[in-house]
Scaffold this motif. Structure first.
Motif, short mmCIF file in Angstrom:
data_model
loop_
_atom_site.label_atom_id
_atom_site.label_comp_id
_atom_site.label_asym_id
_atom_site.label_seq_id
_atom_site.Cartn_x
_atom_site.Cartn_y
_atom_site.Cartn_z
N THR A 154 0.83 -1.20 0.00
CA THR A 154 0.00 0.00 0.00
C THR A 154 0.87 1.25 0.00
N VAL A 155 1.90 1.27 0.82
CA VAL A 155 2.81 2.41 0.85
C VAL A 155 3.51 2.57 -0.50
N ASP A 156 3.95 1.47 -1.09
CA ASP A 156 4.61 1.54 -2.40
C ASP A 156 3.67 2.12 -3.46
N ARG A 157 2.41 1.69 -3.45
CA ARG A 157 1.42 2.19 -4.41
C ARG A 157 1.18 3.68 -4.19
N LEU A 158 1.03 4.09 -2.94
CA LEU A 158 0.78 5.50 -2.64
C LEU A 158 1.99 6.37 -2.96
N ARG A 159 3.19 5.87 -2.66
CA ARG A 159 4.41 6.60 -2.98
C ARG A 159 4.50 6.85 -4.49
N ALA A 160 4.18 5.81 -5.28
CA ALA A 160 4.24 5.93 -6.74
C ALA A 160 3.25 6.97 -7.27
N SER A 161 2.17 7.21 -6.52
CA SER A 161 1.19 8.22 -6.95
C SER A 161 1.51 9.61 -6.39
N GLY A 162 2.63 9.72 -5.66
CA GLY A 162 3.04 11.02 -5.15
C GLY A 162 2.60 11.34 -3.74
N THR A 163 2.00 10.40 -3.05
CA THR A 163 1.57 10.62 -1.67
C THR A 163 2.78 10.72 -0.75
N PRO A 164 2.84 11.76 0.09
CA PRO A 164 3.96 11.86 1.03
C PRO A 164 3.90 10.75 2.09
N ILE A 165 5.02 10.07 2.27
CA ILE A 165 5.14 9.02 3.27
C ILE A 165 5.83 9.62 4.48
N GLU A 166 5.15 9.64 5.62
CA GLU A 166 5.70 10.21 6.84
C GLU A 166 6.56 9.21 7.60
N THR A 167 6.08 7.97 7.68
CA THR A 167 6.78 6.92 8.41
C THR A 167 6.67 5.62 7.61
N GLU A 168 7.79 5.00 7.34
CA GLU A 168 7.81 3.73 6.62
C GLU A 168 7.20 2.62 7.49
N PRO A 169 6.75 1.53 6.88
CA PRO A 169 6.19 0.43 7.65
C PRO A 169 7.16 -0.08 8.71
N HIS A 170 6.63 -0.28 9.91
CA HIS A 170 7.45 -0.78 11.01
C HIS A 170 6.55 -1.49 12.02
N VAL A 171 7.11 -2.50 12.67
CA VAL A 171 6.37 -3.26 13.69
C VAL A 171 6.29 -2.41 14.95
N ILE A 172 5.07 -2.28 15.49
CA ILE A 172 4.93 -1.54 16.74
C ILE A 172 4.51 -2.42 17.90
N PHE A 173 4.00 -3.62 17.59
CA PHE A 173 3.46 -4.45 18.67
C PHE A 173 3.31 -5.88 18.16
N THR A 209 0.08 -12.27 15.66
CA THR A 209 0.39 -11.36 14.55
C THR A 209 1.24 -10.21 15.07
N GLU A 210 1.98 -9.62 14.14
CA GLU A 210 2.67 -8.37 14.41
C GLU A 210 1.81 -7.25 13.85
N GLU A 211 1.71 -6.16 14.60
CA GLU A 211 0.99 -5.00 14.09
C GLU A 211 2.01 -4.07 13.45
N VAL A 212 1.85 -3.86 12.15
CA VAL A 212 2.77 -3.05 11.36
C VAL A 212 2.06 -1.75 11.00
N HIS A 213 2.70 -0.62 11.29
CA HIS A 213 2.12 0.69 10.99
C HIS A 213 2.98 1.44 9.99
N ALA A 214 2.33 2.31 9.24
CA ALA A 214 2.99 3.32 8.41
C ALA A 214 2.09 4.54 8.45
N PHE A 215 2.68 5.71 8.19
CA PHE A 215 1.90 6.95 8.19
C PHE A 215 2.15 7.72 6.91
N ILE A 216 1.06 8.26 6.36
CA ILE A 216 1.11 9.04 5.13
C ILE A 216 0.41 10.36 5.37
N ARG A 217 0.51 11.27 4.40
CA ARG A 217 -0.24 12.53 4.41
C ARG A 217 -1.23 12.50 3.27
N ASP A 218 -2.48 12.86 3.56
CA ASP A 218 -3.45 12.97 2.47
C ASP A 218 -3.26 14.30 1.76
#
Length: 122
Positions: free
Chosen positions: A68-87, A99-108
């Motif tokens: 999802t992050v790769d697709r959004l990055r390709a469309s020009g969406t700013p990525i604030e935080t790359e995917p990372h395990v938080i829990f 399961t591992e909970e993996v988060h990423a943050f973007i800007r709309d």
């Protein structure tokens, strides 16, 4: 009780509508302009884009946060935080067990921070 609606600030409804249509993979269910309201259905919960709403921090559950992050990055969406395990969910208290909970943050397009969550099997 469950949440019925979440409102998100949008200065430019057309731009924000295009962004959320692409992110959610579905068009809005209703648009009222004027006064400037766009609704999306999130599996029975409404997402309202509204010029008068404050910014909200939304988290969306996705199947594959990296793709999802790769697709959004390709469309020009700013990525604030790359995917990372938080829990790691050892039980089902806050998410699926083992399961591992993996988060990423973007800007709309309206500069709102948006979280993406994946529950990745161990």
């Amino acid at each position: 009780m469950r949440a019925a609606q979440i409102a998100q600030h949008a200065d430019d409804l057309h731009r924000a509508t295009a962004f959320y249509t692409a992110l959610l993979g579905a068009p809005p269910t209703a648009t009222f302009d004027p006064p400037g309201l766009v609704f999306f259905d999130l599996d029975g919960q409404r997402l309202l884009l509204d010029r008068g709403a404050p910014s909200a921090l939304l988290y969306f559950l996705v199947d594959d946060v990296t793709a999802t992050v790769d697709r959004l990055r390709a469309s020009g969406t700013p990525i604030e935080t790359e995917p990372h395990v938080i829990f790691t969910h050892h039980d089902a208290t806050l998410g699926p067990a083992n399961t591992e909970e993996v988060h990423a943050f973007i800007r709309d397009t309206e500069n709102n921070l948006v979280g993406l969550i994946e529950h990745r099997p161990l």
